[in-house]
Design a protein around this motif. Structure first.
Motif, PDB file in Angstrom:
ATOM      1  N   VAL A 167      55.989  14.926  20.537  1.00 12.89           N
ATOM      2  CA  VAL A 167      56.333  15.757  21.567  1.00 12.89           C
ATOM      3  C   VAL A 167      57.937  15.461  22.092  1.00 12.89           C
ATOM      4  O   VAL A 167      58.828  16.318  22.068  1.00 12.89           O
ATOM      5  N   LEU A 168      58.274  14.287  22.216  1.00 18.24           N
ATOM      6  CA  LEU A 168      59.456  13.964  22.887  1.00 18.24           C
ATOM      7  C   LEU A 168      60.527  14.366  21.731  1.00 18.24           C
ATOM      8  O   LEU A 168      61.661  14.616  21.907  1.00 18.24           O
ATOM      9  N   ALA A 169      60.194  14.223  20.525  1.00 17.68           N
ATOM     10  CA  ALA A 169      61.108  14.345  19.413  1.00 17.68           C
ATOM     11  C   ALA A 169      61.548  15.664  19.195  1.00 17.68           C
ATOM     12  O   ALA A 169      62.498  16.285  18.676  1.00 17.68           O
ATOM     13  N   ARG A 170      60.689  16.759  19.661  1.00 18.33           N
ATOM     14  CA  ARG A 170      60.750  18.105  19.398  1.00 18.33           C
ATOM     15  C   ARG A 170      61.040  18.797  20.758  1.00 18.33           C
ATOM     16  O   ARG A 170      60.936  20.004  20.807  1.00 18.33           O
ATOM     17  N   LEU A 171      61.085  17.956  21.978  1.00 19.70           N
ATOM     18  CA  LEU A 171      61.233  18.634  23.343  1.00 19.70           C
ATOM     19  C   LEU A 171      62.678  18.666  23.666  1.00 19.70           C
ATOM     20  O   LEU A 171      63.516  17.710  23.652  1.00 19.70           O
ATOM     21  N   PRO A 172      63.239  19.944  23.756  1.00 20.31           N
ATOM     22  CA  PRO A 172      64.893  20.169  24.170  1.00 20.31           C
ATOM     23  C   PRO A 172      64.994  19.705  25.540  1.00 20.31           C
ATOM     24  O   PRO A 172      65.293  20.709  26.281  1.00 20.31           O
ATOM     25  N   LEU A 173      64.824  18.403  25.929  1.00 18.87           N
ATOM     26  CA  LEU A 173      64.908  18.217  27.290  1.00 18.87           C
ATOM     27  C   LEU A 173      66.093  18.516  28.087  1.00 18.87           C
ATOM     28  O   LEU A 173      66.215  18.963  29.127  1.00 18.87           O
ATOM     29  N   SER A 174      67.406  18.037  27.266  1.00 15.61           N
ATOM     30  CA  SER A 174      68.610  18.357  27.813  1.00 15.61           C
ATOM     31  C   SER A 174      68.551  19.915  28.117  1.00 15.61           C
ATOM     32  O   SER A 174      69.058  20.141  29.519  1.00 15.61           O
ATOM     33  N   ASP A 175      68.393  20.826  27.418  1.00 16.25           N
ATOM     34  CA  ASP A 175      68.394  22.207  27.582  1.00 16.25           C
ATOM     35  C   ASP A 175      67.511  22.556  28.853  1.00 16.25           C
ATOM     36  O   ASP A 175      67.944  23.360  29.684  1.00 16.25           O
ATOM     37  N   MET A 176      66.336  22.056  28.701  1.00 11.92           N
ATOM     38  CA  MET A 176      65.392  22.536  29.685  1.00 11.92           C
ATOM     39  C   MET A 176      65.663  21.791  30.979  1.00 11.92           C
ATOM     40  O   MET A 176      65.713  22.708  32.151  1.00 11.92           O
ATOM     41  N   VAL A 177      66.308  20.703  31.171  1.00  8.11           N
ATOM     42  CA  VAL A 177      66.807  20.183  32.491  1.00  8.11           C
ATOM     43  C   VAL A 177      67.955  21.183  32.943  1.00  8.11           C
ATOM     44  O   VAL A 177      67.985  21.339  34.073  1.00  8.11           O
ATOM     45  N   ALA A 178      68.811  21.474  32.107  1.00  4.47           N
ATOM     46  CA  ALA A 178      70.056  22.233  32.635  1.00  4.47           C
ATOM     47  C   ALA A 178      69.727  23.607  33.017  1.00  4.47           C
ATOM     48  O   ALA A 178      69.836  24.057  34.107  1.00  4.47           O
ATOM     49  N   HIS A 179      68.537  24.281  32.347  1.00  2.97           N
ATOM     50  CA  HIS A 179      68.087  25.364  32.876  1.00  2.97           C
ATOM     51  C   HIS A 179      67.252  25.279  34.214  1.00  2.97           C
ATOM     52  O   HIS A 179      67.511  26.226  35.067  1.00  2.97           O
ATOM     53  N   TRP A 180      66.628  24.339  34.339  1.00  5.55           N
ATOM     54  CA  TRP A 180      65.891  24.033  35.505  1.00  5.55           C
ATOM     55  C   TRP A 180      66.856  23.801  36.712  1.00  5.55           C
ATOM     56  O   TRP A 180      66.766  24.284  37.880  1.00  5.55           O
ATOM     57  N   GLN A 181      68.158  23.055  36.293  1.00  6.79           N
ATOM     58  CA  GLN A 181      69.142  22.857  37.307  1.00  6.79           C
ATOM     59  C   GLN A 181      69.748  24.318  37.772  1.00  6.79           C
ATOM     60  O   GLN A 181      69.988  24.294  38.941  1.00  6.79           O
ATOM     61  N   GLN A 182      69.993  24.957  36.893  1.00  4.43           N
ATOM     62  CA  GLN A 182      70.539  26.495  37.044  1.00  4.43           C
ATOM     63  C   GLN A 182      69.665  27.194  38.148  1.00  4.43           C
ATOM     64  O   GLN A 182      70.039  27.772  39.102  1.00  4.43           O
ATOM     65  N   THR A 183      68.259  27.234  37.740  1.00  5.01           N
ATOM     66  CA  THR A 183      67.249  27.732  38.513  1.00  5.01           C
ATOM     67  C   THR A 183      67.421  27.216  39.824  1.00  5.01           C
ATOM     68  O   THR A 183      67.022  28.070  40.852  1.00  5.01           O
ATOM     69  N   GLN A 184      67.422  25.849  39.874  1.00  7.39           N
ATOM     70  CA  GLN A 184      67.309  25.364  41.487  1.00  7.39           C
ATOM     71  C   GLN A 184      68.603  26.053  42.126  1.00  7.39           C
ATOM     72  O   GLN A 184      68.489  26.165  43.327  1.00  7.39           O
ATOM     73  N   GLY A 185      69.653  25.989  41.584  1.00  5.98           N
ATOM     74  CA  GLY A 185      70.909  26.286  42.308  1.00  5.98           C
ATOM     75  C   GLY A 185      70.773  27.955  42.754  1.00  5.98           C
ATOM     76  O   GLY A 185      71.264  28.134  43.597  1.00  5.98           O
ATOM     77  N   GLU A 186      70.130  28.674  41.617  1.00  8.15           N
ATOM     78  CA  GLU A 186      70.180  30.199  42.047  1.00  8.15           C
ATOM     79  C   GLU A 186      69.136  30.303  43.056  1.00  8.15           C
ATOM     80  O   GLU A 186      69.396  31.250  43.939  1.00  8.15           O
ATOM     81  N   PHE A 187      68.138  29.750  43.261  1.00 12.61           N
ATOM     82  CA  PHE A 187      66.910  29.990  44.049  1.00 12.61           C
ATOM     83  C   PHE A 187      66.791  29.120  45.343  1.00 12.61           C
ATOM     84  O   PHE A 187      65.833  29.289  45.957  1.00 12.61           O
ATOM     85  N   GLY A 188      67.666  28.123  45.313  1.00 12.93           N
ATOM     86  CA  GLY A 188      67.800  27.243  46.414  1.00 12.93           C
ATOM     87  C   GLY A 188      66.778  25.999  45.780  1.00 12.93           C
ATOM     88  O   GLY A 188      65.680  25.888  45.419  1.00 12.93           O
ATOM     89  N   ALA A 189      67.391  24.645  46.048  1.00 13.61           N
ATOM     90  CA  ALA A 189      66.844  23.766  45.538  1.00 13.61           C
ATOM     91  C   ALA A 189      65.861  23.164  46.551  1.00 13.61           C
ATOM     92  O   ALA A 189      65.642  23.009  47.669  1.00 13.61           O
ATOM     93  N   ALA A 190      64.635  22.781  45.843  1.00 14.65           N
ATOM     94  CA  ALA A 190      63.508  22.121  46.471  1.00 14.65           C
ATOM     95  C   ALA A 190      63.620  20.769  46.995  1.00 14.65           C
ATOM     96  O   ALA A 190      64.923  20.247  46.484  1.00 14.65           O
ATOM     97  N   ALA A 191      62.828  20.284  48.080  1.00 16.29           N
ATOM     98  CA  ALA A 191      63.365  18.977  48.495  1.00 16.29           C
ATOM     99  C   ALA A 191      63.355  17.797  47.363  1.00 16.29           C
ATOM    100  O   ALA A 191      62.334  17.999  46.409  1.00 16.29           O
ATOM    101  N   ALA A 192      63.960  16.782  47.124  1.00 16.03           N
ATOM    102  CA  ALA A 192      63.950  15.796  46.344  1.00 16.03           C
ATOM    103  C   ALA A 192      62.539  15.254  46.267  1.00 16.03           C
ATOM    104  O   ALA A 192      61.915  14.785  47.289  1.00 16.03           O
ATOM    105  N   GLY A 193      61.706  15.131  45.202  1.00 19.79           N
ATOM    106  CA  GLY A 193      60.625  14.551  44.834  1.00 19.79           C
ATOM    107  C   GLY A 193      59.576  15.567  44.972  1.00 19.79           C
ATOM    108  O   GLY A 193      58.257  15.390  44.871  1.00 19.79           O
ATOM    109  N   ALA A 194      59.811  16.734  45.532  1.00 20.10           N
ATOM    110  CA  ALA A 194      58.650  17.859  45.645  1.00 20.10           C
ATOM    111  C   ALA A 194      58.393  18.265  44.370  1.00 20.10           C
ATOM    112  O   ALA A 194      59.159  18.568  43.595  1.00 20.10           O
TER     113      ALA A 194
END
Length: 241
Positions: A167-194
């Motif tokens: 799974v780790l070899a085929r999971l585009p983690l960098s792209d997924m994290v970047a997409h998630w970070q962008q989503t957090q910026g657009e819709f408001g970041a949740a509290a750290a650890g939530a």
């Protein structure tokens, strides 16, 4: 003290591990038989061809015969045919890993997908919400760390570690994290650890797709190897006719 769920899961994974080991052994045996019958067999058949009319220069004997063979295309074909012996063995090992992983995914694919998505999401959510920190997430997500984290729930086995590594070899983690970070910026970041349900859903879908690929290993590599082997043997037959 382990929960009832984890206690029940460990023996099940152990049985699956034995099945995975058996599937691996079968594929290795098949590779060994092909190496012996096709690889070594074609090479031995081709060596006999050196005594045919197409290799008259080799009948002279002495150094002249050796030089004639070394400079001849048929010898290159012979060396290439010999390489198919270890090639079939390597393909057998590779297919064995695929078949073993198939057993694990078929038996525990959904559980692994949910638990692994939760474990990865938890690590991402715990990281500081800065670009540099989040881009380091793939460095922290290794097979060893995730296997240890999931061991209390899913147990410990090599088969599980192979599934996580696949799974780790085929999971585009960098792209997924970047997409998630962008989503957090657009819709408001949740509290750290939530917990973020959207992140878990995204990871679950990607992990499920990767495991689905693992559950359907292909025999294409066998057919390619056999076809190339037959073509090479045909060329050798033409050169020594």
């Amino acid at each position: 003290m382990p929960s009832n769920a984890s206690t029940a899961a460990s023996p099940s994974l152990t049985r699956t591990g034995f099945k995975a080991g058996a599937a691996f052994a079968r594929s290795v045996v098949v590779g060994g038989l092909l190496a012996l019958l096709l690889g070594a067999g074609a090479f031995a058949w081709y060596l006999v061809r050196f005594n045919g009319p197409g290799m008259s220069a080799a009948h002279a004997g002495g150094v002249g015969a050796v030089l004639a063979m070394l400079a001849s295309p048929p010898l290159l074909v012979a060396m290439s045919l010999m390489l198919y012996v270890p090639l079939y063995l390597m393909i057998g090992v590779k297919q064995g890993h695929a078949r073993a992983l198939q057993q694990v995914v078929r038996a525990h694919g959904q559980t692994i997908s949910l638990r692994l998505a939760s474990a990865i999401a938890g690590r991402i959510e715990a990281m500081p919400r800065t670009y540099g920190a989040l881009q380091r997430v793939p460095e922290w997500l290794t097979v060893e760390t995730l296997s240890r984290q999931l061991a209390p729930v899913l147990g410990e086995s090599k088969a599980l570690s192979r599934a996580i590594g696949f799974v780790l070899a085929r999971l585009p983690l960098s792209d997924m994290v970047a997409h998630w970070q962008q989503t957090q910026g657009e819709f408001g970041a949740a509290a750290a650890g939530a917990e973020d349900p959207a992140l878990r859903t995204m990871l679950g879908q990607r992990i499920g797709d990767a495991l689905q690929d693992a559950a359907t290993p292909s025999r294409t590599i066998w057919w390619i190897a056999v076809a190339a082997h037959a073509a090479l043997a045909a060329v050798g037959f033409y050169l020594t006719r």
